[in-house]
Design a protein around this motif. Structure first.
Motif, PDB file in Angstrom:
ATOM      1  N   GLY A 109      19.280  59.361 -57.982  1.00  0.00           N
ATOM      2  CA  GLY A 109      20.489  59.835 -57.335  1.00  0.00           C
ATOM      3  C   GLY A 109      20.758  59.230 -55.973  1.00  0.00           C
ATOM      4  O   GLY A 109      19.885  58.608 -55.359  1.00  0.00           O
ATOM      5  N   ARG A 110      21.983  59.412 -55.505  1.00  0.00           N
ATOM      6  CA  ARG A 110      22.422  58.860 -54.225  1.00  0.00           C
ATOM      7  C   ARG A 110      21.781  59.601 -53.043  1.00  0.00           C
ATOM      8  O   ARG A 110      21.423  58.999 -52.036  1.00  0.00           O
ATOM      9  N   LYS A 111      21.621  60.913 -53.195  1.00  0.00           N
ATOM     10  CA  LYS A 111      21.108  61.735 -52.104  1.00  0.00           C
ATOM     11  C   LYS A 111      19.677  61.349 -51.736  1.00  0.00           C
ATOM     12  O   LYS A 111      19.362  61.157 -50.547  1.00  0.00           O
ATOM     13  N   LEU A 112      18.796  61.217 -52.716  1.00  0.00           N
ATOM     14  CA  LEU A 112      17.406  60.855 -52.438  1.00  0.00           C
ATOM     15  C   LEU A 112      17.317  59.457 -51.831  1.00  0.00           C
ATOM     16  O   LEU A 112      16.473  59.196 -50.956  1.00  0.00           O
ATOM     17  N   THR A 113      18.200  58.563 -52.273  1.00  0.00           N
ATOM     18  CA  THR A 113      18.211  57.204 -51.718  1.00  0.00           C
ATOM     19  C   THR A 113      18.566  57.230 -50.237  1.00  0.00           C
ATOM     20  O   THR A 113      17.971  56.504 -49.432  1.00  0.00           O
ATOM     21  N   MET A 114      19.527  58.071 -49.863  1.00  0.00           N
ATOM     22  CA  MET A 114      19.888  58.197 -48.447  1.00  0.00           C
ATOM     23  C   MET A 114      18.747  58.794 -47.630  1.00  0.00           C
ATOM     24  O   MET A 114      18.500  58.375 -46.497  1.00  0.00           O
ATOM     25  N   GLN A 115      18.043  59.759 -48.198  1.00  0.00           N
ATOM     26  CA  GLN A 115      16.909  60.344 -47.496  1.00  0.00           C
ATOM     27  C   GLN A 115      15.796  59.307 -47.292  1.00  0.00           C
ATOM     28  O   GLN A 115      15.164  59.252 -46.227  1.00  0.00           O
ATOM     29  N   SER A 116      15.564  58.483 -48.312  1.00  0.00           N
ATOM     30  CA  SER A 116      14.568  57.414 -48.185  1.00  0.00           C
ATOM     31  C   SER A 116      14.982  56.422 -47.104  1.00  0.00           C
ATOM     32  O   SER A 116      14.142  55.926 -46.339  1.00  0.00           O
ATOM     33  N   ALA A 117      16.279  56.129 -47.042  1.00  0.00           N
ATOM     34  CA  ALA A 117      16.786  55.202 -46.026  1.00  0.00           C
ATOM     35  C   ALA A 117      16.457  55.696 -44.624  1.00  0.00           C
ATOM     36  O   ALA A 117      15.985  54.925 -43.773  1.00  0.00           O
ATOM     37  N   SER A 118      16.692  56.970 -44.370  1.00  0.00           N
ATOM     38  CA  SER A 118      16.448  57.507 -43.027  1.00  0.00           C
ATOM     39  C   SER A 118      14.962  57.482 -42.690  1.00  0.00           C
ATOM     40  O   SER A 118      14.584  57.242 -41.534  1.00  0.00           O
ATOM     41  N   ALA A 119      14.095  57.720 -43.687  1.00  0.00           N
ATOM     42  CA  ALA A 119      12.654  57.718 -43.441  1.00  0.00           C
ATOM     43  C   ALA A 119      12.161  56.317 -43.060  1.00  0.00           C
ATOM     44  O   ALA A 119      11.427  56.145 -42.077  1.00  0.00           O
ATOM     45  N   PHE A 120      12.563  55.312 -43.838  1.00  0.00           N
ATOM     46  CA  PHE A 120      12.165  53.938 -43.517  1.00  0.00           C
ATOM     47  C   PHE A 120      12.684  53.526 -42.140  1.00  0.00           C
ATOM     48  O   PHE A 120      11.976  52.893 -41.357  1.00  0.00           O
ATOM     49  N   PHE A 121      13.930  53.875 -41.868  1.00  0.00           N
ATOM     50  CA  PHE A 121      14.543  53.483 -40.610  1.00  0.00           C
ATOM     51  C   PHE A 121      13.806  54.119 -39.425  1.00  0.00           C
ATOM     52  O   PHE A 121      13.556  53.461 -38.402  1.00  0.00           O
ATOM     53  N   PHE A 122      13.442  55.388 -39.583  1.00  0.00           N
ATOM     54  CA  PHE A 122      12.782  56.092 -38.481  1.00  0.00           C
ATOM     55  C   PHE A 122      11.421  55.470 -38.173  1.00  0.00           C
ATOM     56  O   PHE A 122      11.056  55.301 -37.004  1.00  0.00           O
ATOM     57  N   VAL A 123      10.664  55.122 -39.209  1.00  0.00           N
ATOM     58  CA  VAL A 123       9.364  54.483 -38.993  1.00  0.00           C
ATOM     59  C   VAL A 123       9.554  53.132 -38.293  1.00  0.00           C
ATOM     60  O   VAL A 123       8.793  52.762 -37.389  1.00  0.00           O
ATOM     61  N   GLY A 124      10.584  52.388 -38.704  1.00  0.00           N
ATOM     62  CA  GLY A 124      10.876  51.117 -38.051  1.00  0.00           C
ATOM     63  C   GLY A 124      11.204  51.280 -36.584  1.00  0.00           C
ATOM     64  O   GLY A 124      10.806  50.458 -35.740  1.00  0.00           O
ATOM     65  N   VAL A 125      11.922  52.348 -36.256  1.00  0.00           N
ATOM     66  CA  VAL A 125      12.257  52.629 -34.858  1.00  0.00           C
ATOM     67  C   VAL A 125      10.985  52.850 -34.037  1.00  0.00           C
ATOM     68  O   VAL A 125      10.863  52.351 -32.908  1.00  0.00           O
TER      69      VAL A 125
END
Length: 531
Positions: A109-125
């Motif tokens: 689904g689209r929702k889980l993909t968006m949640q994964s996006a935020s997690a990867f981005f936060f670790v990168g930050v």
């Protein structure tokens, strides 16, 4: 927000599907679109950070020394492959991650993909803000790229699938609006962080975690799209969500349309292979071409390196950062114009008008810089002001056309069976071309000098011809009726659709043979009345 969206649709053709713009849809759209804040903030922050002396001294001392040289050629002082890799490595990672994200979008689904996006981005930050060496810095950028690839894959699809047809364009452009707001916030952040020594650059990079947190926490409040639920055989849940977002129980016609599209998609066992069929070529060519042309407008080259660019043509450090803030403000306001107009005047007219305005702006900037160079002078105040105005004209035309529509059109033109895979190609293509421009721009500027603006202006002529001849209008067309009402009606693309019905049947037969008997899941046979 609902009142604004309703006003956008007042001149629209009536939709065949019943429904209204509900408060819940507006909330879902605003939260999902915050994925654009992540992307926009990163685009805006990169150029400002790479112009900060403290950052250059720690990671790129050779560039710092070159920048301090009074006699150093302005056009070449930032020409460094490592510095360019800092910006472009994110887009290299996004190329791969967007293809992976399409599988997650389809299966989970689209929702889980968006949640994964935020997690990867936060670790990168976290990696970027605490970086002690170049390797740590680039690792953080790669993780940010994975997050950007996931978000850019899922968010526009989510917005297109929850939107009523008559405001689909405006609702989808919320993503690009958040991109421009992110760029503006980054410009303001850089302006103040540049005066905080020696850790101002860490503050700029670290604050990128805020939009990631907003998307992650906000996504807990939103629903999955009806299309994604029905596609994954969650029919009862999909129907309930469809009723909720449309604000009516009379959704039979739209539900049946989604169900038919989902059953067709289910038969496409290998969507990436189906995407390579001749019948899939029209939306695929348009999607990839839009990404290619979007980067060859020169917009990301200007947005990435706005502070560096303004320093190059003669502005002082503070003045260049302030100019990029002005440019970011123009970007936001012009995207609002697109949000209001896209479902009134259509996609094609906005793109063509922008081609004319961008060509004039780029040509004029190049002419001013060539004239100054031949005169052997630096930019005086009048010429510098003229350059800023012309850059703002360029940015405004891009912001109400190629910026948002480059994401909107691919998200709405693929049929469901190839929607996630086709959009993944569009996102990965965008990231590939962005990577090439980001990695090459400073070197191109060193070698081509002011001629780089003529280079981009020439490409704008090419893209204007392409749009005039080959892009169909998709305004007010339901997302699952693009084949019948758009591609089969277009003077050129209809030959691909009309001639390849047999090819599609052969492909389906081949997939049945490979996968065994096509047994429809029992749940998929449930009728709307039973639900």
């Amino acid at each position: 927000m609902p009142s604004l969206m309703m006003s956008m649709s007042s001149d629209a053709c009536p939709s065949q599907f019943e429904g209204k713009v509900t408060v819940y849809v507006a909330i879902c759209a605003i939260i999902a679109a915050s994925g654009g804040l992540m992307f926009g903030y990163d685009v805006g922050i990169s150029g400002g950070v790479t112009s900060m002396d403290d950052f250059l001294l720690k990671f790129f001392p050779l560039v710092y020394e070159r920048k301090r040289e009074v006699k150093e050629d302005n056009y070449c002082k930032y020409d460094n492959q490592g510095l360019q890799l800092f910006t472009s490595s994110l887009y290299l990672a996004a190329i791969v991650s967007s293809l992976c994200a399409s599988k997650i979008c389809m299966s989970y689904g689209r929702k889980l993909t968006m949640q994964s996006a935020s997690a990867f981005f936060f670790v990168g930050v976290v990696f970027n803000a605490t970086a002690q060496n170049l390797a740590m810095l680039i690792t953080g950028r790669i993780l940010l790229g994975v997050g950007v690839g996931f978000a850019n894959q899922a968010v526009p699809l989510f917005l297109s699938e929850i939107a009523p047809v008559h405001i689909r364009g405006g609702l989808n452009i919320l993503f690009q609006l958040d991109v421009t707001i992110g760029i503006l916030i980054a410009g303001v952040t850089n302006f103040y962080a540049a005066h905080i020594h020696p850790w101002g650059w860490r503050l700029s990079l670290g604050l990128a975690g805020i939009p990631a947190a907003l998307l992650c926490l906000g996504s807990l409040l939103i629903t999955e799209t009806p299309t994604s639920l029905i596609e994954r055989d969650k029919l009862s849940e999909g129907l309930a969500v469809l009723k909720k977002i449309r604000g009516t129980n009379n959704v039979d016609e739209e539900y049946q349309e989604i169900l038919r599209a989902s059953e067709t998609a289910r038969r496409a066992k290998q969507p990436f292979r189906k995407l390579m069929l001749r019948s899939s070529r029209p939306p695929l060519v348009i999607a990839v071409a839009l990404q290619f042309f979007q980067q060859l407008t020169g917009i990301n080259a200007i947005m990435f390196y706005a502070p560096v660019l303004f320093q190059t043509v003669g502005f002082k450090s503070d003045a260049s950062l302030l100019s990029s803030i002005i440019m970011g403000s123009v970007n936001v306001l012009s995207t609002v114009i697109s949000l209001v107009l896209v479902d009134r005047v259509g996609r094609k007219l906005l793109l063509l008008e922008a081609c004319l305005q961008m060509f004039i702006s780029l040509f004029a900037i190049g002419a001013i810089l060539v004239a100054i160079s031949h005169a052997g002078k630096n930019l005086d105040q009048d010429a510098a002001t003229g350059v800023v105005i012309l850059v703002c004209m360029f940015v405004s035309s891009f912001a109400w056309s190629w910026g948002p529509l480059g994401w909107l059109i691919p998200s709405e033109t693929f049929p469901l069976e190839t929607r996630t895979s086709g959009y993944a190609f569009a996102v990965s293509s965008n990231m590939l071309f962005t990577f090439i421009i980001a990695q090459a721009f400073l070197s191109m500027m060193c070698r081509m000098r002011a001629g780089i603006f003529f280079f981009f202006a020439a490409w704008i002529i090419v893209m204007g011809v392409f749009i005039a001849l080959l892009l169909p209008e998709t305004k007010n067309v339901p997302i699952d009726e693009m084949r019948e009402r758009v591609w089969e009606q277009h003077w050129y693309w209809k030959r691909y659709v009309d001639e390849d019905e047999d090819e599609d049947k052969d492909e389906e037969q081949s997939e049945r043979v490979e996968s065994g008997p096509d047994i429809m899941p029992t749940q998929s046979r449930i009728s709307y009345a039973q639900l």
